[in-house]
Design a protein around this motif. Sequence first.
Motif, PDB file in Angstrom:
ATOM      1  N   ILE A  42       0.901  -1.175  -0.041  1.00  0.00           N
ATOM      2  CA  ILE A  42      -0.054  -0.004   0.029  1.00  0.00           C
ATOM      3  C   ILE A  42       0.914   1.213  -0.005  1.00  0.00           C
ATOM      4  O   ILE A  42       1.620   1.329   0.941  1.00  0.00           O
ATOM      5  CB  ILE A  42      -1.050   0.022   1.388  1.00  0.00           C
ATOM      6  N   VAL A  43       0.577   1.873  -1.152  1.00  0.00           N
ATOM      7  CA  VAL A  43       1.783   3.132  -1.079  1.00  0.00           C
ATOM      8  C   VAL A  43       1.237   4.125  -0.326  1.00  0.00           C
ATOM      9  O   VAL A  43      -0.112   4.920  -0.411  1.00  0.00           O
ATOM     10  CB  VAL A  43       1.887   3.636  -2.568  1.00  0.00           C
ATOM     11  N   PHE A  44       1.931   4.848   0.647  1.00  0.00           N
ATOM     12  CA  PHE A  44       1.781   5.997   1.537  1.00  0.00           C
ATOM     13  C   PHE A  44       2.729   6.519   2.023  1.00  0.00           C
ATOM     14  O   PHE A  44       3.956   6.018   2.019  1.00  0.00           O
ATOM     15  CB  PHE A  44       0.889   5.581   2.702  1.00  0.00           C
ATOM     16  N   PHE A  45       2.831   7.861   2.310  1.00  0.00           N
ATOM     17  CA  PHE A  45       4.045   8.716   2.800  1.00  0.00           C
ATOM     18  C   PHE A  45       3.592  10.001   3.396  1.00  0.00           C
ATOM     19  O   PHE A  45       2.596  10.421   3.225  1.00  0.00           O
ATOM     20  CB  PHE A  45       4.968   9.042   1.423  1.00  0.00           C
ATOM     21  N   LYS A  46       4.460  10.393   4.208  1.00  0.00           N
ATOM     22  CA  LYS A  46       4.304  11.565   4.853  1.00  0.00           C
ATOM     23  C   LYS A  46       4.402  12.928   3.935  1.00  0.00           C
ATOM     24  O   LYS A  46       5.072  12.910   2.925  1.00  0.00           O
ATOM     25  CB  LYS A  46       5.321  12.035   5.964  1.00  0.00           C
ATOM     26  N   ILE A  47       3.662  14.029   4.190  1.00  0.00           N
ATOM     27  CA  ILE A  47       3.573  15.043   3.126  1.00  0.00           C
ATOM     28  C   ILE A  47       3.826  16.374   3.838  1.00  0.00           C
ATOM     29  O   ILE A  47       3.198  17.505   3.664  1.00  0.00           O
ATOM     30  CB  ILE A  47       2.193  15.399   2.414  1.00  0.00           C
ATOM     31  N   GLU A  48       4.712  16.495   4.878  1.00  0.00           N
ATOM     32  CA  GLU A  48       4.915  17.718   5.507  1.00  0.00           C
ATOM     33  C   GLU A  48       4.988  19.056   4.707  1.00  0.00           C
ATOM     34  O   GLU A  48       4.586  20.006   4.899  1.00  0.00           O
ATOM     35  CB  GLU A  48       5.938  17.704   6.553  1.00  0.00           C
ATOM     36  N   ASP A  49       6.118  18.708   3.774  1.00  0.00           N
ATOM     37  CA  ASP A  49       6.566  19.925   2.920  1.00  0.00           C
ATOM     38  C   ASP A  49       5.511  20.424   2.000  1.00  0.00           C
ATOM     39  O   ASP A  49       5.380  21.708   1.512  1.00  0.00           O
ATOM     40  CB  ASP A  49       7.886  19.471   2.254  1.00  0.00           C
ATOM     41  N   ARG A  50       4.672  19.473   1.389  1.00  0.00           N
ATOM     42  CA  ARG A  50       3.345  19.798   0.422  1.00  0.00           C
ATOM     43  C   ARG A  50       2.209  19.797   1.222  1.00  0.00           C
ATOM     44  O   ARG A  50       1.210  19.660   0.337  1.00  0.00           O
ATOM     45  CB  ARG A  50       3.715  19.055  -0.657  1.00  0.00           C
ATOM     46  N   PHE A  51       2.092  19.789   2.440  1.00  0.00           N
ATOM     47  CA  PHE A  51       0.896  19.716   3.142  1.00  0.00           C
ATOM     48  C   PHE A  51      -0.266  20.701   2.612  1.00  0.00           C
ATOM     49  O   PHE A  51      -1.492  20.572   2.387  1.00  0.00           O
ATOM     50  CB  PHE A  51       0.772  19.645   4.606  1.00  0.00           C
ATOM     51  N   ASP A  52       0.107  21.927   2.769  1.00  0.00           N
ATOM     52  CA  ASP A  52      -0.654  23.205   2.403  1.00  0.00           C
ATOM     53  C   ASP A  52      -1.094  22.966   0.775  1.00  0.00           C
ATOM     54  O   ASP A  52      -2.577  23.361   0.485  1.00  0.00           O
ATOM     55  CB  ASP A  52       0.034  24.469   2.429  1.00  0.00           C
ATOM     56  N   ASP A  53      -0.085  22.713  -0.176  1.00  0.00           N
ATOM     57  CA  ASP A  53      -0.492  22.477  -1.510  1.00  0.00           C
ATOM     58  C   ASP A  53      -1.638  21.520  -1.592  1.00  0.00           C
ATOM     59  O   ASP A  53      -2.555  21.749  -2.538  1.00  0.00           O
ATOM     60  CB  ASP A  53       0.773  22.285  -2.350  1.00  0.00           C
ATOM     61  N   VAL A  54      -1.374  20.182  -0.931  1.00  0.00           N
ATOM     62  CA  VAL A  54      -2.456  19.281  -1.084  1.00  0.00           C
ATOM     63  C   VAL A  54      -3.933  19.614  -0.518  1.00  0.00           C
ATOM     64  O   VAL A  54      -5.001  19.356  -1.061  1.00  0.00           O
ATOM     65  CB  VAL A  54      -1.997  17.982  -0.530  1.00  0.00           C
ATOM     66  N   LEU A  55      -3.616  20.300   0.430  1.00  0.00           N
ATOM     67  CA  LEU A  55      -4.975  20.714   1.263  1.00  0.00           C
ATOM     68  C   LEU A  55      -5.732  21.498   0.358  1.00  0.00           C
ATOM     69  O   LEU A  55      -6.811  21.573   0.235  1.00  0.00           O
ATOM     70  CB  LEU A  55      -4.584  21.296   2.492  1.00  0.00           C
ATOM     71  N   ASN A  56      -4.983  22.428  -0.098  1.00  0.00           N
ATOM     72  CA  ASN A  56      -5.573  23.605  -1.102  1.00  0.00           C
ATOM     73  C   ASN A  56      -6.247  22.962  -2.256  1.00  0.00           C
ATOM     74  O   ASN A  56      -7.455  23.254  -2.829  1.00  0.00           O
ATOM     75  CB  ASN A  56      -4.568  24.529  -1.500  1.00  0.00           C
ATOM     76  N   LEU A  57      -5.626  21.866  -2.773  1.00  0.00           N
ATOM     77  CA  LEU A  57      -6.124  21.243  -3.969  1.00  0.00           C
ATOM     78  C   LEU A  57      -7.467  20.460  -3.390  1.00  0.00           C
ATOM     79  O   LEU A  57      -8.518  20.466  -4.179  1.00  0.00           O
ATOM     80  CB  LEU A  57      -5.261  20.291  -4.549  1.00  0.00           C
ATOM     81  N   PHE A  58      -7.560  19.720  -2.342  1.00  0.00           N
ATOM     82  CA  PHE A  58      -8.882  19.035  -1.785  1.00  0.00           C
ATOM     83  C   PHE A  58      -9.886  20.261  -1.600  1.00  0.00           C
ATOM     84  O   PHE A  58     -11.179  20.007  -1.820  1.00  0.00           O
ATOM     85  CB  PHE A  58      -8.605  18.474  -0.556  1.00  0.00           C
ATOM     86  N   GLN A  59      -9.459  21.223  -1.002  1.00  0.00           N
ATOM     87  CA  GLN A  59     -10.618  22.366  -1.028  1.00  0.00           C
ATOM     88  C   GLN A  59     -11.253  22.913  -2.353  1.00  0.00           C
ATOM     89  O   GLN A  59     -12.189  23.036  -2.400  1.00  0.00           O
ATOM     90  CB  GLN A  59     -10.001  23.543  -0.218  1.00  0.00           C
ATOM     91  N   LEU A  60     -10.084  23.163  -3.330  1.00  0.00           N
ATOM     92  CA  LEU A  60     -10.759  23.512  -4.652  1.00  0.00           C
ATOM     93  C   LEU A  60     -11.688  22.283  -5.040  1.00  0.00           C
ATOM     94  O   LEU A  60     -12.570  22.731  -5.809  1.00  0.00           O
ATOM     95  CB  LEU A  60      -9.338  23.596  -5.527  1.00  0.00           C
ATOM     96  N   ILE A  61     -11.414  21.209  -4.958  1.00  0.00           N
ATOM     97  CA  ILE A  61     -12.274  20.135  -5.522  1.00  0.00           C
ATOM     98  C   ILE A  61     -13.600  20.056  -4.647  1.00  0.00           C
ATOM     99  O   ILE A  61     -14.580  19.756  -5.325  1.00  0.00           O
ATOM    100  CB  ILE A  61     -11.569  18.571  -5.337  1.00  0.00           C
ATOM    101  N   ILE A  62     -13.520  20.043  -3.395  1.00  0.00           N
ATOM    102  CA  ILE A  62     -14.635  20.297  -2.616  1.00  0.00           C
ATOM    103  C   ILE A  62     -15.725  21.647  -3.193  1.00  0.00           C
ATOM    104  O   ILE A  62     -16.728  21.258  -3.496  1.00  0.00           O
ATOM    105  CB  ILE A  62     -14.504  20.520  -1.066  1.00  0.00           C
ATOM    106  N   ASN A  63     -15.046  22.704  -3.266  1.00  0.00           N
ATOM    107  CA  ASN A  63     -15.576  23.795  -3.617  1.00  0.00           C
ATOM    108  C   ASN A  63     -16.527  23.617  -4.830  1.00  0.00           C
ATOM    109  O   ASN A  63     -17.456  24.191  -5.363  1.00  0.00           O
ATOM    110  CB  ASN A  63     -14.845  25.056  -3.763  1.00  0.00           C
ATOM    111  N   GLU A  64     -15.504  23.136  -5.968  1.00  0.00           N
ATOM    112  CA  GLU A  64     -15.997  22.873  -7.256  1.00  0.00           C
ATOM    113  C   GLU A  64     -17.203  21.830  -7.232  1.00  0.00           C
ATOM    114  O   GLU A  64     -18.348  22.108  -7.998  1.00  0.00           O
ATOM    115  CB  GLU A  64     -15.033  22.348  -8.352  1.00  0.00           C
ATOM    116  N   LEU A  65     -17.195  20.740  -6.590  1.00  0.00           N
ATOM    117  CA  LEU A  65     -18.224  19.854  -6.481  1.00  0.00           C
ATOM    118  C   LEU A  65     -19.453  20.619  -6.087  1.00  0.00           C
ATOM    119  O   LEU A  65     -20.636  19.880  -6.251  1.00  0.00           O
ATOM    120  CB  LEU A  65     -17.662  18.698  -5.441  1.00  0.00           C
ATOM    121  N   ARG A  66     -19.408  21.511  -5.079  1.00  0.00           N
ATOM    122  CA  ARG A  66     -20.599  22.343  -4.451  1.00  0.00           C
ATOM    123  C   ARG A  66     -21.023  23.325  -5.300  1.00  0.00           C
ATOM    124  O   ARG A  66     -22.266  23.659  -5.015  1.00  0.00           O
ATOM    125  CB  ARG A  66     -20.182  22.923  -3.133  1.00  0.00           C
TER     126      ARG A  66
END
Length: 301
Positions: free
Chosen positions: A133-157
């Motif tokens: 199972i591929v997984f890894f920590k994302i401390e350095d890019r956390f804000d970037d990933v979180l922002n993309l998820f929020q963009l997806i959420i906003n667009e879905l709504r």
Amino acid sequence: MEGIKISNVKEFAQMKEFLTKPFLDLKNKQFLSLHSLKKISDTERAFFTSKNVGAYTVHFYTRGQGMYKLGNQETVVESPALLFSPLDRIKHFTTSNDCEGFVLIFSEVFFSKTSMKSFFLHHTQLFNSLDKIVFFKIEDRFDDVLNLFQLIINELRRPYSEIQEQILLNYVFSMLLISEELHKHERVTFRTDKDIKIVRDFKLLYNKELNKRQSLKFFCDKMDLNLNTLERAFKKNENTTPKKWANKRLVSEIQIELNRMDSSIGEIAFKFGFSEVTNFTKFFKGQTGITPKQFRERLQG
């Protein structure tokens, strides 16, 4: 992504409903959905079944942890982290009481709108590693990933628009490209055995020869093994035969081409190594129960 405000991670992480769009439907293979990690971990096991083959998941932990099982192996994922898997690979996982985060679920047909994206999906180790199972920590890019998820959420709504599907696809692809870059530096793996390597090598070789209608003997000769060995490896790791897997893989790629609407059925048949449209139609109907023409009519209707 300067200027985007993350007002309340918990608000998004504990969403009580699936976020989907009317043009995205798992039954018709056009699908994108986003939900909370906690909610998905409590979902009935029936959700994680073979009927959802062709769907992929990205688990994004913003807080807490989760435990996953792959065969006899167990692993714990601690936030902040990303985890990637085909939907039918994970039969069950649990999360801690303080867990917050998201599960993004999308279909192959939704993502593979171009040959480049299809190639990426079937070659990236984010989704195509049998032994881990591929997984890894994302401390350095956390804000970037979180922002993309929020963009997806906003667009879905937002209300439906003609370009909305492409907007969502671009957000998902951007997130996967960031993840691919991170994965080059951090790898968490399980033990690899010979049978897993056989299946992985067959899939990589089949993807390269996808449009040539090669026989299983061709691949066995290339891999220097006999058919029984290949079939045992598939039975052990995929619970299917290499022939059935190859047919499903080919049908999936054909459906992507049919969905694009920019080639005739005859042109698509020729592209995938069928010399006669009648043979192409017979193959497709035998695998799906409908003809290529009927498949397109359902997409348009």
